[in-house]
Design a protein around this motif. Structure first.
Motif, short mmCIF file in Angstrom:
data_model
loop_
_atom_site.label_atom_id
_atom_site.label_comp_id
_atom_site.label_asym_id
_atom_site.label_seq_id
_atom_site.Cartn_x
_atom_site.Cartn_y
_atom_site.Cartn_z
N GLY A 25 0.82 -1.21 0.00
CA GLY A 25 0.00 0.00 0.00
C GLY A 25 0.85 1.25 0.00
O GLY A 25 0.61 2.19 -0.76
N GLU A 26 1.86 1.27 0.84
CA GLU A 26 2.72 2.44 0.91
C GLU A 26 3.48 2.64 -0.40
O GLU A 26 3.70 3.76 -0.84
N LEU A 27 3.87 1.54 -1.03
CA LEU A 27 4.59 1.65 -2.30
C LEU A 27 3.73 2.35 -3.35
O LEU A 27 4.19 3.28 -4.03
N LEU A 37 3.93 8.76 6.41
CA LEU A 37 4.62 8.12 7.53
C LEU A 37 3.65 7.61 8.59
O LEU A 37 4.06 7.20 9.66
N GLY A 38 2.37 7.64 8.26
CA GLY A 38 1.37 7.22 9.25
C GLY A 38 1.04 5.74 9.19
O GLY A 38 0.04 5.31 9.78
N VAL A 39 1.83 4.94 8.49
CA VAL A 39 1.51 3.52 8.31
C VAL A 39 1.28 2.83 9.65
O VAL A 39 0.31 2.10 9.83
N GLU A 40 2.18 3.12 10.59
CA GLU A 40 2.07 2.49 11.92
C GLU A 40 0.72 2.81 12.56
O GLU A 40 0.03 1.93 13.07
N GLY A 195 -3.30 3.06 0.15
CA GLY A 195 -2.30 2.82 1.18
C GLY A 195 -2.97 2.59 2.53
O GLY A 195 -2.57 1.72 3.29
N GLY A 196 -4.01 3.40 2.81
CA GLY A 196 -4.74 3.25 4.07
C GLY A 196 -5.45 1.91 4.15
O GLY A 196 -5.39 1.22 5.17
N ILE A 225 8.72 -0.59 9.68
CA ILE A 225 9.50 -1.56 8.91
C ILE A 225 8.96 -1.62 7.48
O ILE A 225 9.71 -1.70 6.51
N ALA A 226 7.61 -1.52 7.35
CA ALA A 226 7.02 -1.52 6.01
C ALA A 226 7.55 -0.33 5.20
O ALA A 226 7.86 -0.46 4.01
N LEU A 227 7.67 0.82 5.84
CA LEU A 227 8.22 1.99 5.16
C LEU A 227 9.65 1.72 4.70
O LEU A 227 10.05 2.07 3.58
N ALA A 228 10.42 1.08 5.59
CA ALA A 228 11.80 0.75 5.22
C ALA A 228 11.84 -0.25 4.08
O ALA A 228 12.71 -0.19 3.21
#
Lengths: 307, 512, 358
Positions: A25-27, A37-40, A195-196, A225-228
């Motif tokens: 999703g973030e990708l 940066l709100g994935v968490e 992404g959400g 970690i997903a962002l990384a």
């Protein structure tokens, strides 16, 4: 030996699945030029509402969908602020994580310690026979397959479809896309919402299948970690799959080492995924040219269409 | 009277906060003609074409297309009617292929068919393109071709080009003109926006001249002289450039010897074997098309990107290779980079803060790390006063100034530090005529006071008017430096398209 | 039609008003939430936002909580101004507590007067070491400082857990996680015997003023702002990016570390697993709410500290979950970011026939 390896490989996929969802999703979101940066925070929101949904309806799959929907709602706050009000994406993403952490803790306070009917694997061999190889292919729960399917679909969408091309174009140059006549803001809204959705689903998977219960802050940094992983994957979906499985593997190594009792304290072993993330970031990022060539050129840049 | 014109504009008005961009403009364009829209920067040309193309909506006035009222709600609507446009700033996607870039501008269709279609169109108008290359690898001329092909594939009846030659070599310009003539011969109309008089005279059938948002004249360019066109455009008689007083060259101020740099960006240009010397009291011009190493040369000279890979830079006789920007300024150098906002100045800082930007090591303004703000403020007052910077005050944000005023502020900030060496990139790019004249006058008087000055400019007229000697930069290499009176603009143009390192040199490198 | 126009100069009024408006909006939102939860909004709002301010002990607790928030946020403001996103202050805070507090654990029977100053110094060093990791990895390997500093938070938390469960556990602690209590020589003295307010407050009060001087009056502060608003212009002015990244991270880490050791020494008196109620993250909100201005941060620190105490009171008195505090903090930041727009743009109501707005 097989008795040890097969369950480990099974858990590896289970551990990888939330990351696959969140990172995919973030990708897509980042490909459109938005850094969320709100994935968490979105994962936590998805986890808690997914859990509550499953408790209330008694159906884990309904809960799963509710988790995804709540992820969308959380991401829309971010979208309104960054895309309509042109706020700083980094700060707004942080705010979303703080907000999501608080909201989920508040909403979930009454559900700590509750149990639910979890999402179950498709195929479980007879306990007497022990694990077998069929399990590796058929023994996961449906969400694991869904995660891989969605990831592959996203890969195809981005590289082969016209809308995927448009999404990449918006991330490469918002100004050009706007000049040609594409609705940049609307496309980005859709990407952020996707992404959400994915972060919400990933979070819901945590509370409905991975550790089927709700606890405050249960995502434990998986959103980060997903962002990384997105950086690690150089914005290529297939590499997200490898990365997520790799991290799933590290989680399993750490759990097994604790179980076997190598004499290394649990707290130290638990550092492994976080240490691995740093190492991976360093290895990937040190090639600055590669990052610059692959990263969407407009990532985290504010965009306000001129009159 | 022929049939109704292809496009007709009647009484177009458009205002922005604080300025009337268009005032009662009438214009008509016939099928099959190349029509020039001529005017200075800020005359209202861009606003007018944005109205035609549906980017902006006029406050008053009507558009007529083939005798019928026309409403263009958006660029997409304009394209459906048959209006295509090539902007001065390309709408391209650097990380995507040429084919993808073209496909994005067109309605969804089969990629294979599109490929054939592009090849056919490109071939019939002489627009060579490699469809599978990424855009960031392409020259500006090639990028423009993508834009033109994009437009042509939509079969426009009217093609608008905004300052299309500002990024082209004279040879590429000739190719473009051939293409445009072919289009006009097919019965299409071309609206050609420019401030370059010679080009308009060569290419265009008719011209409409704008000044201060109003239409001031219609004419047939072939019947005019450059001088008469310029007078219509500017509205007063042009004084011939003041003859340059012969100067006694002094000591070398800036000396560059066999300079080489690597490129620090994936799409950058590396400089190879550049050598030149500028003596005190002398102005050297470096001409060339954008993107041929000007940015890299500028940052090698300021020291912003670290020491060069080889070669040497001397400022006022002292070696400067290893020095950063601050140390180079201490040797007496000053720099005005091309990009005003974000490089030479900070948009969301005040003028006071901006005047500290390049003086932060001057003991008059900063002692023991503590800034003397009153002194800095006095300095910025002096800049705005001496260089006639129109602003609401020195506490205004730099971003609130017009391009010309901000440029005067930046140039003033550097000149008031009495530099021995001044390096200016694009001194009057996007600046109105009044401010440009002020800046040119200031540069000339600084040279007369004995500074060594380097001007990097794409504007050949500017270089011819200001400089004592000239060289041409192309693909990271520099041509021989020649006295300005020994070369013609045509010769300079020819030098813009070729590498300047000797063939023998290349051959020997290949064999070893 | 509502349109945005860039302002010619920053509106000072709007800059100071937008945090206030954000606060008011948060209170309104809070009212809605309380009503939704079936609480009496007036009573709950009073408990939340006013009760902490009406008693001496409440004020003392607010100051105790505001101290670390102000210290950390002041440090972070340098990085945020420079566009260096250190969001791992929580980890740097914990490391400060570990390294500084560790000294007290080792010299648990010391009466040496130098113990406390050494602890404070070591706390700063500990925070700096933790911040030096993202600085090194960013400048040397181009690794994203947001992710690295954040991963280090988790590692720091686990390190603390390991220490207080393992080698540093109090031998007389009946198995509870936690170190020995610090000796008197390692504890920051309190002002009044009956309150927890300690001398750390002086440091927390002095730091913003020092920071204000640095930002407004010195070349270093100018370089930091320059680097944040226009990296290319900063390069033009001779600012070295490596140096800026290092300096801002070290300042942020140092002050977070100082906050950590002050908390361990002054407020808690030992090391235990939960020495921070998320100060490192909350300080990010404080920094933004204070508009990255050191004196604004001082005010914002107090406001946010009130919500901490209010949250604790509400938990006891009204049975509200403590997590409401976190929710408020997120909401306040959302509103702030939304109203920030007003400082950069002017809102203009105007009828426009522009196709882009149709």
């Amino acid at each position: 030996m097989l008795d040890l390896i097969i369950p480990s490989m099974m858990t590896m996929m289970t551990a990888a699945t939330p990351l696959i969802f969140a990172a995919t999703g973030e990708l897509v979101c980042e490909k459109s030029g938005v850094l969320n940066l709100g994935v968490e925070g979105m994962m936590l929101v998805g986890a808690v509402f997914g859990f509550i949904g499953a408790t209330v309806t008694g159906d884990a799959y309904v809960g799963f969908l509710i988790g995804g929907f709540s992820g969308i709602m959380a991401s829309l706050i971010f979208a309104v602020l960054t895309l309509l009000l042109v706020s700083n994406q980094v700060a707004t993403g942080l705010a979303l994580t703080i907000f999501g952490t608080g909201l989920s803790a508040l909403v979930g306070a009454d559900y700590v310690g509750e149990t639910i009917d979890r999402i179950r694997p498709l195929y479980v061999p007879n306990a007497a026979d022990g694990p077998n190889v069929i399990q590796l292919f058929l023994g996961h729960d449906p969400v694991v397959y869904l995660g891989v399917l969605v990831l592959l679909a996203c890969a195809g969408f981005l590289s082969r479809s016209r809308w995927g091309m448009i999404l990449r174009a918006v991330g490469d140059s918002d100004v050009s896309a706007h000049a040609i006549g594409y609705p940049v803001i609307r496309i980005r809204f859709a990407a952020v919402a996707f992404g959400g959705l994915m972060a919400g689903l990933g979070g819901a998977y945590l509370s409905l299948a991975y550790t089927p219960l709700w606890a405050e802050n249960m995502s434990a940094g998986r959103g980060w970690i997903a962002l990384a992983l997105v950086v690690f994957a150089s914005w290529r979906p297939i590499r997200v799959l490898f990365g997520a499985v790799l991290f799933g593997g590290i989680t399993i190594v750490q759990l097994n080492a604790q179980a076997i009792g190598l004499g290394i304290p649990g707290a130290v072993m638990s550092m492994l995924p976080y240490l691995a993330t740093i190492v991976v970031l360093v290895l990937i990022s040190s090639n600055a040219t590669r990052i610059r060539l692959n990263a969407p050129a407009c990532l985290a840049q504010p965009f306000r269409p001129e009159r | 009277m022929p049939d109704s014109p292809l496009l007709q504009l009647k009484g177009i008005d458009k205002s922005f906060p604080g300025c009337r961009a268009n005032e009662g403009i009438d214009l008509d364009i016939q099928a099959g003609e190349i029509h020039a829209l001529l005017g200075e920067n800020g005359a209202g040309k861009s606003t007018l074409v944005k109205i035609i193309y549906g980017v902006l909506r006029p406050d008053h006035g009507d558009l007529w297309w083939q005798g019928k009222p026309l409403r263009v709600a958006s660029p997409a609507a304009a394209r459906r009617v048959g209006i295509g446009m090539v902007f001065q700033h390309f709408s391209l996607f650097d990380a995507m292929t040429v084919l993808e870039n073209i496909a994005l501008a067109l309605p969804a269709q089969d990629i294979g068919a599109l490929r054939d279609n592009i090849d056919a169109t490109a071939a019939s108008y002489g627009l060579a393109l490699d469809l599978d290359r990424d855009v960031y690898e392409l020259s500006m001329g090639e990028r423009q071709r993508i834009e033109i092909v994009r437009s042509l594939l939509q079969n426009p009846q009217l093609l608008i080009l905004d300052e299309p030659t500002s990024v082209l070599t004279p040879q590429e310009t000739d190719m473009l003109f051939t293409t445009l003539r072919a289009l006009a011969d097919e019965g299409r109309a071309v609206l050609y926006i420019s401030h370059k008089l010679e080009e308009v005279r060569r290419l265009c059938d008719r011209a409409t001249i704008l000044r201060d948002g109003r239409r001031v004249a219609d004419c047939i360019p072939a019947e005019e002289t450059a001088q008469s066109l310029a007078e219509k455009m500017i509205g007063r008689r042009i004084e011939q450039p003041i003859g340059k007083a012969p100067r006694q060259p002094g000591q070398p101020g800036l000396r560059v010897l066999e300079l080489r740099t690597g490129s620090d960006t994936p799409h950058g240009i590396s400089l190879s074997d550049m050598s030149f010397t500028i003596n005190e009291g002398e102005i050297l011009g470096i001409a060339g098309i954008a993107g041929n190493g000007q940015t890299e040369l500028m940052s090698a000279l300021t020291g912003e990107t670290g020491p060069p890979s080889s070669g040497s830079i001397e400022i006022m006789g002292a070696p400067a290779n290893q020095l950063g920007p601050i140390a180079r300024r201490k040797l007496g150098a000053a720099f005005v980079p091309e990009e005003r906002v974000g490089h030479a100045a900070v948009g969301d800082m005040t003028l006071v803060e901006n005047s500290f930007l390049t003086t932060l090591d001057d003991p008059a303004f900063c002692k023991h790390g503590v800034i003397k703000w009153p002194a800095v403020r006095a300095f910025s007052d002096q800049i705005t006063h001496d260089f006639d910077v129109r602003t609401t005050g020195v506490d205004a944000l730099a971003s609130s100034l017009s391009g010309g005023n901000l440029q005067k502020f930046i140039v003033g900030r550097e000149m008031l530090q009495s530099p021995g060496v001044l390096v200016v990139s694009q001194p009057t790019w996007g600046v109105d005529a009044g401010a440009a004249a002020d800046i040119h006058r200031a540069i000339r008087s600084l040279a007369e006071a004995g500074s060594a000055i380097l001007i990097i400019s794409q504007d050949l007229d500017e270089i011819l008017a200001l400089c004592d000697r000239v060289a041409v930069i192309s693909q990271g290499t520099l041509s021989r430096v020649q006295p300005i009176h020994d070369v013609t603009p045509e010769q300079i143009g020819l030098l813009m398209g070729i590498r300047h390192d000797s063939i023998a040199n290349e051959a020997s490198r290949a064999t070893t | 039609m509502l349109r945005l126009e860039p302002r010619a100069s920053h509106s000072v009024l709007a800059a100071w008003l937008s945090p206030l408006v954000a606060l008011v909006m948060t209170v309104i939102t809070g009212t809605v939430i309380f009503i939704a939860m079936g609480k009496d909004p007036a009573a709950t709002l009073y408990i939340y936002f006013l009760q902490p301010l009406v008693s001496a002990s409440g004020l003392s607790e607010v100051a105790v909580k505001a101290g670390p928030l102000v210290l950390i946020a002041t440090g972070l403001s340098f990085g945020f101004r420079a566009g260096v996103w250190n969001i791992g202050a929580e980890g740097q805070y914990i490391l400060g507590a570990i390294v500084g507090g560790g000294l007290a654990v080792f010299f648990h029977d010391s009466t040496n007067a130098l113990l406390l100053p050494s602890m404070l110094a070591l706390g700063i060093v500990g925070g700096m070491i933790w911040a030096a990791i993202p600085a090194l990895l960013k400048t040397r390997f181009n690794a994203n400082e947001i992710l690295v500093s954040l991963m280090l938070v988790y590692i720091a938390e686990l390190l603390l857990v390991y220490l207080v469960h393992g080698p540093w556990r109090n031998p007389q602690g009946w198995g509870f996680p936690g170190t020995r209590t610090f000796p008197d020589a390692a504890v920051l003295p309190v002002f009044f015997a009956q309150h927890r307010l300690h001398w750390g407050l002086i440091l927390a009060l002095a730091t913003p003023f020092l920071a204000w001087f640095l930002v407004a009056k010195t070349r270093f502060g100018f370089r930091v702002r320059l680097f944040g608003s226009a990296p290319l212009a900063a390069r033009h002015a001779g600012v070295r990016s490596t140096r800026m990244i290092w300096m801002t991270l070290l300042i942020g880490g140092g002050l977070a570390g100082l906050a950590g050791v002050i908390e361990a020494s002054g407020t808690i008196g030992q090391l235990m697993p939960n020495i921070s109620p998320g100060y490192g993250f909350t300080a990010i909100i404080v920094a933004f709410l204070g508009r990255l201005h050191p004196l604004g941060i001082l005010l914002a620190g107090v406001v946010i500290a009130v919500t901490y105490i209010g949250g604790e009171n509400a938990q006891i008195v009204a049975g509200l979950p403590k997590a409401v505090t976190g929710l408020f903090q997120g909401v306040i930041l959302f509103y702030l970011l939304a109203f920030d727009l007003v400082t950069r743009y002017r809102l203009v109501f105007r009828r426009e026939r522009g196709p882009e707005h149709a």
